[in-house]
Design an enzyme around this catalytic site. Structure first.
Site, PDB file in Angstrom:
ATOM      1  N   GLY A  46       0.840  -1.194   0.000  1.00 52.65           N
ATOM      2  CA  GLY A  46       0.000   0.000   0.000  1.00 52.65           C
ATOM      3  C   GLY A  46       0.872   1.240   0.000  1.00 52.65           C
ATOM      4  O   GLY A  46       2.019   1.201   0.454  1.00 52.65           O
ATOM      5  N   GLN A  51       2.884  10.133   1.213  1.00 50.67           N
ATOM      6  CA  GLN A  51       4.202   9.472   1.262  1.00 50.67           C
ATOM      7  C   GLN A  51       5.068   9.851   0.069  1.00 50.67           C
ATOM      8  O   GLN A  51       6.286   9.668   0.115  1.00 50.67           O
ATOM      9  CB  GLN A  51       4.044   7.948   1.307  1.00 50.67           C
ATOM     10  N   CYS A  88       5.942  -0.057   7.175  1.00 48.95           N
ATOM     11  CA  CYS A  88       5.556   1.106   6.375  1.00 48.95           C
ATOM     12  C   CYS A  88       6.770   1.553   5.566  1.00 48.95           C
ATOM     13  O   CYS A  88       7.878   1.608   6.102  1.00 48.95           O
ATOM     14  CB  CYS A  88       5.106   2.230   7.306  1.00 48.95           C
ATOM     15  N   LEU A  89       6.560   1.879   4.302  1.00 49.80           N
ATOM     16  CA  LEU A  89       7.673   2.298   3.447  1.00 49.80           C
ATOM     17  C   LEU A  89       8.298   3.596   3.941  1.00 49.80           C
ATOM     18  O   LEU A  89       9.440   3.897   3.608  1.00 49.80           O
ATOM     19  CB  LEU A  89       7.197   2.449   1.991  1.00 49.80           C
ATOM     20  N   HIS A 130      -4.396   1.487   7.518  1.00 47.03           N
ATOM     21  CA  HIS A 130      -3.044   2.052   7.569  1.00 47.03           C
ATOM     22  C   HIS A 130      -2.915   3.221   6.576  1.00 47.03           C
ATOM     23  O   HIS A 130      -2.390   4.287   6.925  1.00 47.03           O
ATOM     24  CB  HIS A 130      -2.040   0.927   7.256  1.00 47.03           C
ATOM     25  N   GLU A 131      -3.400   3.013   5.351  1.00 44.58           N
ATOM     26  CA  GLU A 131      -3.260   4.054   4.317  1.00 44.58           C
ATOM     27  C   GLU A 131      -4.171   5.245   4.601  1.00 44.58           C
ATOM     28  O   GLU A 131      -3.782   6.397   4.371  1.00 44.58           O
ATOM     29  CB  GLU A 131      -3.548   3.471   2.930  1.00 44.58           C
ATOM     30  N   HIS A 134      -2.576   7.536   6.991  1.00 44.59           N
ATOM     31  CA  HIS A 134      -1.592   8.432   6.359  1.00 44.59           C
ATOM     32  C   HIS A 134      -2.252   9.722   5.875  1.00 44.59           C
ATOM     33  O   HIS A 134      -1.636  10.794   5.903  1.00 44.59           O
ATOM     34  CB  HIS A 134      -0.950   7.753   5.136  1.00 44.59           C
TER      35      HIS A 134
HETATM   36 NI    NI Z   1       2.604   3.393   5.595  1.00 48.46          NI
END
Ligand code: NI
Length: 168
Positions: A46, A51, A88-89, A130-131, A134
């Site tokens: 995701g 991000q 998470c990236l 999660h997304e 963000h």
């Molecule tokens: Ni993330």
């Protein structure tokens, strides 16, 4: 298509609230395509627009059931609870357990502005939560149970334990 740079925790942009998307134009389609390319290149499941530095309510995900683009997403109909390991990236190498609903309904728009709904469960529900976090400036560190950790530190701790035992 082009890969975009993923912002890392510490960057203020990740802490800002994203605004609704109002124009469903070629620029949006390009951004979404770039987000997929960036996510896939990083082996993520995701990715949210903030991000990559864009404060708009957009996320992409692919948890193995095909690609999903969610624009102006709303999550409802929460059911049950699950506690799974997340990463998470934007927090590379860090993991932690987070409690999320087991099931939920995602209502969002696609790149053409068409509204759709999708029932998600398991990893799909985790990813949508999660997304969406963000988009509100929330990182999984904020909602994790306890401290985040690096798996290599856990392995090292276990090895140290074993070595200590062998010393007896
Ligand atoms: Ni993330």
């Amino acid at each position: 298509m082009a890969r975009r740079t993923i912002l890392i925790e510490g960057d203020e942009t990740l802490r800002k609230k994203s605004r609704k998307v109002t124009s469903f134009d070629a620029r949006l389609a390009e951004l979404v395509a770039d987000m997929f390319e960036t996510m896939e290149h990083s082996n993520g499941v995701g990715l949210a627009a903030p991000q990559v530095g864009i404060l708009r309510r957009i996320f992409v995900m692919d948890v193995g059931d095909g690609p999903v683009v969610a624009i102006n997403p709303e999550l409802t109909a929460f059911e049950g609870e699950q506690e799974e390991l997340e990463g998470c990236l934007s927090l590379p190498g860090l993991y932690g357990f987070v409690k999320r609903p087991e099931k939920l309904r995602l209502t969002a728009q696609d790149v053409n502005g068409e509204t759709f709904t999708m029932d998600l469960e398991g990893l799909g529900a985790v990813c949508a939560c999660h997304e969406t976090d963000h988009l509100n400036g929330v990182l999984f560190r904020d909602v994790a149970e306890g401290e985040l950790f690096r798996p290599e530190d856990m392995e090292k701790a276990e090895e140290d334990d074993l070595n200590a035992e062998n010393d007896d």
